[in-house]
Design an enzyme around this catalytic site. Structure first.
Site, PDB file in Angstrom:
ATOM      1  N   GLU A  36      -2.574  -8.999   3.092  1.00 28.71           N
ATOM      2  CA  GLU A  36      -2.994  -9.503   4.407  1.00 28.71           C
ATOM      3  C   GLU A  36      -4.486  -9.319   4.651  1.00 28.71           C
ATOM      4  O   GLU A  36      -5.035  -9.860   5.619  1.00 28.71           O
ATOM      5  CB  GLU A  36      -2.188  -8.818   5.521  1.00 28.71           C
ATOM      6  CG  GLU A  36      -2.598  -7.403   5.862  1.00 28.71           C
ATOM      7  CD  GLU A  36      -2.089  -6.338   4.917  1.00 28.71           C
ATOM      8  OE1 GLU A  36      -2.249  -5.141   5.238  1.00 28.71           O
ATOM      9  OE2 GLU A  36      -1.534  -6.678   3.850  1.00 28.71           O
TER      10      GLU A  36
ATOM     11  N   HIS B  70      -3.734  -4.789  -0.313  1.00 21.72           N
ATOM     12  CA  HIS B  70      -3.299  -5.388   0.958  1.00 21.72           C
ATOM     13  C   HIS B  70      -3.390  -6.911   0.873  1.00 21.72           C
ATOM     14  O   HIS B  70      -4.492  -7.460   1.010  1.00 21.72           O
ATOM     15  CB  HIS B  70      -4.184  -4.894   2.108  1.00 21.72           C
ATOM     16  CG  HIS B  70      -3.931  -3.491   2.509  1.00 21.72           C
ATOM     17  ND1 HIS B  70      -2.982  -3.144   3.456  1.00 21.72           N
ATOM     18  CD2 HIS B  70      -4.496  -2.329   2.107  1.00 21.72           C
ATOM     19  CE1 HIS B  70      -2.983  -1.830   3.622  1.00 21.72           C
ATOM     20  NE2 HIS B  70      -3.887  -1.315   2.807  1.00 21.72           N
TER      21      HIS B  70
ATOM     22  N   CYS C 104       0.836  -1.198   0.000  1.00 21.10           N
ATOM     23  CA  CYS C 104       0.000   0.000   0.000  1.00 21.10           C
ATOM     24  C   CYS C 104       0.878   1.259   0.000  1.00 21.10           C
ATOM     25  O   CYS C 104       1.611   1.490  -0.945  1.00 21.10           O
ATOM     26  CB  CYS C 104      -0.995  -0.039   1.157  1.00 21.10           C
ATOM     27  SG  CYS C 104      -2.364   1.145   0.968  1.00 21.10           S
TER      28      CYS C 104
END
Length: 202
Positions: free
Chosen positions: A183, A181, A79
């Protein structure tokens, strides 16, 4: 062992938890000596480019990150962390980045669409990359951003459509970046983290 760089900006707990979930060791640190010994580095980031860049420089971490990148240590920016890899950003002014990938960061050009760009978007691949070996054309990732990278096509791994073709993942040598992202992108995002753990760089 993956080292997640802590410089006061980023969702560190979520990242560390993701690595634990896939059975990989990850440590979170802002210590220069620990970062200097790292086998693989993650540069996270949320918020404003200027603030993040200043925090890196204030701690001297910009210099150690550049040194590690020059040595060929695999480095993944996520990001805002991806945006910091570029030469400069035009987010509320003009601000210097790490200069590890040629190009700049500028506002998304998406007339009629909401900014920031928040949500799931599919990936369009321009080339193969070992970190994305488990990902296929059209897989969805989770984005949250108002600015995007502008770089040569040679540096693009994949793009996403949001009013224009937005750089979704980039690379230059052993440095790669994801605008989305991993994650927060479910099993496919975890597959990218798995790929990063396996990648030895170039």
């Amino acid at each position: 062992m993956v080292t997640i760089i802590d410089y006061g900006v980023g969702n560190l707990f979520s990242l560390k938890s993701s690595f634990s979930f896939i059975g990989e060791s990850a440590t979170v640190t802002g210590d220069e000596e620990e970062i200097a010994k790292a086998e693989k580095l993650i540069l996270p980031g949320v918020g404003a480019f200027k603030d993040a860049a200043e925090k890196l420089r204030a701690r001297g971490l910009d210099l150690i990150i550049k040194k590690k990148a020059k040595e060929g240590t695999p480095l993944l920016g996520i990001c805002l962390g991806m945006q910091l890899l570029f030469e400069k950003s035009y987010e509320y002014g003009e601000h210097e980045g790490l200069g590890l990938i040629p190009g700049v960061v500028r506002p998304i050009k998406a007339p009629g669409l909401k900014i920031p760009h928040i949500g799931w978007n599919s990936l369009h691949f321009l080339k193969e990359h070992p970190v994305f070996g488990r990902i296929k054309e059209g897989d969805f990732m989770y984005f949250v951003h108002s600015y995007c990278a502008e770089t040569d096509k040679d540096n693009l791994i994949c793009t996403a459509e949001y009013g224009e073709e937005v750089a979704a993942a980039v690379c230059a040598g052993s440095v790669i970046g994801c605008q989305f992202h991993p994650e927060k992108s479910g099993e496919k995002g975890l597959d990218i983290l798995r790929g990063f753990c396996e990648w030895e760089g170039v």
